[in-house]
Design a protein around this motif. Structure first.
Motif, short mmCIF file in Angstrom:
data_model
loop_
_atom_site.label_atom_id
_atom_site.label_comp_id
_atom_site.label_asym_id
_atom_site.label_seq_id
_atom_site.Cartn_x
_atom_site.Cartn_y
_atom_site.Cartn_z
N GLU A 69 -4.00 -16.02 -17.53
CA GLU A 69 -2.61 -16.33 -17.19
C GLU A 69 -1.62 -15.56 -18.07
O GLU A 69 -0.51 -15.23 -17.63
N GLN A 72 -1.63 -11.98 -16.63
CA GLN A 72 -0.87 -11.97 -15.38
C GLN A 72 0.62 -12.04 -15.65
O GLN A 72 1.42 -11.32 -15.02
N GLU A 88 -4.21 -7.73 -13.95
CA GLU A 88 -4.71 -8.34 -15.18
C GLU A 88 -5.91 -7.60 -15.77
O GLU A 88 -6.23 -7.79 -16.95
N LEU A 272 2.68 -17.02 -23.54
CA LEU A 272 2.85 -17.37 -22.13
C LEU A 272 4.24 -17.97 -21.90
O LEU A 272 4.92 -17.63 -20.92
N THR A 276 7.33 -16.16 -19.55
CA THR A 276 7.70 -16.85 -18.31
C THR A 276 9.07 -17.51 -18.46
O THR A 276 10.10 -16.91 -18.15
#
Length: 382
Positions: A69, A72, A88, A272, A276
């Motif tokens: 994740e 990505q 990825e 992460l 995001t």
């Protein structure tokens, strides 16, 4: 036993930036404008993600390349921000951008090849190049606004050229490359058996326009280095990213695996959140850096120092040629007589001689005090 230490390791030196910083750090009442350390705290939501990872016992190994994740999200980040298209399998989460540079060079370099770099340049490339048995070849950019252009590079390309380093936005000069300059490089390098290592760690700190990467045109020849240290004030979290075509990342992953296994699981969870919900966290920092740059730039110009106006990062690189001192002697004298620390330009290769680097990743109050002291020093020197 010292004679048994690898000669290449013995022959490299500690970074001139750190060496000078360590030399003067204990001076009383010192205003330091040396280190490229953002003075903003890591964003709260990023810290909370790291704390949650600890509380949830997410403290184990991850996939060698990093959490799926996170990879990505890193791909989505550079796609949205810079128009780069990776999946990825084409990104490795590294322990900072420095480790990404290390594994990239150790994968593509070998004995006898050459690497072209702009001079002056960040000192972290040459030692790794030399430890790989390769030779750094510096191109003098001082008369081209510190920009490495196709016209400057072309005479240095030989059959031994394996890689060209494009470190923009630049440490120590703060300059960036325009799209036109990148396209000229594309025309020169397209289909040549030469890698491009594009160090884009300051990509979120570009003032005039959005950052542009040569990987948008030369994807299969380019290794993109990036990370969160500068964009999200996460230097101590040690999260970098290495983007390259899959046929190359599968080999770089082997080097990465045997050197560190994987990046910190806790830091990856924080990353992460940064990539995001915090994808625009750099916006406010960038505005403040630009205001600081304008202030510090005008102050240095008013002191009569020749300087290229930065268009990114958070450094200024004024000329001190007129004082008749080496950059090291000037910087040491500035510490002794004015209580201000800057980095000697010689830390950035011989092409940095005659300059000093100031970081404006400091508060306005610190900048004002440091520049006030520097101005008095310069007035006395003249």
């Amino acid at each position: 036993m010292e004679h048994l230490i690898h000669s290449r390791v013995k022959n490299i030196e500690i970074s001139g930036i750190r060496k000078f910083f360590n030399m003067v750090a204990d001076r009383p009442n010192l205003v330091s404008l040396t280190i490229g350390q953002p003075d903003f705290p890591t964003p709260e939501h990023v810290k909370e993600a790291g704390k949650a990872a600890i509380d949830n016992n997410f403290t184990t190994y991850t996939h060698n390349a990093g959490l799926a994740e996170v990879r990505q999200a890193a791909c989505q980040f550079v796609r949205e921000k810079y128009g780069l298209d990776y999946d990825e399998q084409e990104v490795i989460v590294t322990i900072g951008a420095s480790q990404a540079i290390d594994i990239a060079f150790r994968t593509i370099l070998e004995e006898g090849v050459e690497v072209i770099l702009p001079g002056p340049v960040y000192p972290g490339y040459e030692p790794i190049i030399r430890m790989c048995g390769a030779t750094p070849v510096y191109v003098d950019t001082r008369h081209n606004g510190f920009r490495l252009s196709a016209a400057l590079i072309e005479p240095y390309i030989t059959e031994r050229t394996r890689c060209i380093v494009l470190p923009y936005p630049s440490n120590p000069t703060g300059v960036t490359l325009s799209e036109q300059e990148l396209l000229e490089l594309v025309r020169l390098l397209k289909d040549k058996p030469i890698w491009i290592l594009s160090d884009e760690i300051y990509s979120e700190l570009v003032y005039a326009d959005r950052h542009r990467s040569i990987a948008a045109w030369l994807r299969n020849q380019t290794i993109v280095i990036n990370g969160l240290s500068k964009s999200h004030s996460m230097t101590g979290w040690r999260i970098g990213f290495l983007f390259a075509p899959e046929f190359l990342t599968k080999h770089m992953l082997k080097v990465h695996q045997y050197s560190v296994s994987c990046a910190s699981s806790v830091s990856q969870k924080a990353a992460l959140a940064a990539l995001t919900d915090g994808k625009n966290d750099a916006d406010n920092m960038r505005k403040q850096y630009k205001a600081r740059m304008e202030y510090a730039y005008e102050r240095l110009v008013s002191m009569g120092l020749g300087i290229e106006k930065p268009t990114g990062a958070f450094y200024l690189f004024p000329s001190i040629h007129s004082f008749g001192l080496s950059s090291f002697d000037f910087a040491l004298d500035l510490v002794d007589k004015a209580g201000v620390a800057v980095v000697p330009g010689s830390a950035f290769s011989s092409y940095g001689e005659g300059y000093v680097r100031l970081s404006y990743a400091y508060s306005f109050e610190t900048l004002k005090e440091g520049l006030d002291r520097m101005e008095k020093y310069i007035q006395q020197k003249r």
